[in-house]
Design an enzyme around this catalytic site. Structure first.
Site: not given
Length: 195
Positions: A90, A94, A186, A189
């Protein structure tokens, strides 16, 4: 799910919680698969029971990298499953997903595909991964995730209304950085200990 969300849960705890949730989700997502009768011998007698047809062709397709957490549990439950990765990243500015890897078998028309990714945030990665797989005309596609945002779930069902979606939780919203709230942070992570 509580253990997975807790910011104090270490990497090992996050992995174990994710695997447990994967097992639960897989039981639900695979209950439609054809079954066959088999005969087994117990310590006392012979017995006929049902099991998932071992000849059914299944693909587990994790969206890299966080989706990898699904694969160990998936092949434990469905030993006949093939693993086929979908590589996407990703763009952090954006929030648009960019594919970089997709290799599917030639006989995909006879296979049920399970696209897996722990988080369904904007839905962009799942939508693009499913669109890539649809180009090969699989027998069916299902999406499995752990946590979804309403925005991502809506986007996915709008883009692919024929795809069944299985998630353990539907959270409140996306924040301004496109993270699911309350979420778990995340997922990649936390699963791979790279925070």
């Amino acid at each position: 799910l509580c253990t997975l969300r807790d910011k104090n849960t270490d990497t090992q705890g996050v992995r174990l919680a994710a695997r447990t949730l994967t097992r639960i989700l897989l039981y639900e997502a695979t209950k439609h698969l054809p079954q066959t009768d088999i005969e087994v011998e117990t310590p006392l007698t012979k017995f006929v029971t049902k099991t998932v047809n071992p000849n059914i062709s299944i693909i587990i397709s994790p969206i890299l990298r966080a989706g990898l957490i699904f694969t160990d549990e998936a092949v434990d439950i469905l030993p006949q499953a093939a693993i086929r990765h979908i590589g996407m990243y990703r763009d952090e500015e954006t929030m648009i997903p960019h594919p970089y890897y997709c290799k599917l078998p030639a006989d995909i028309e006879q296979r049920d595909v399970f696209v897996v990714d722990p988080m369904l945030a904007t839905g962009g990665s799942a939508i693009d991964a499913i669109a890539q797989i649809k180009e090969y005309n699989p027998k069916s596609i299902k999406f499995m995730g752990i946590i979804a945002a309403p925005e991502g779930l809506q986007a996915l069902t709008d883009a692919h209304p024929d795809v069944d979606v299985y998630c353990a939780a539907l959270d409140e919203k996306l924040n301004e950085h496109k993270y699911i709230v309350p979420g778990l942070g995340d997922a990649g992570d936390r699963i791979f200990g790279t925070i």
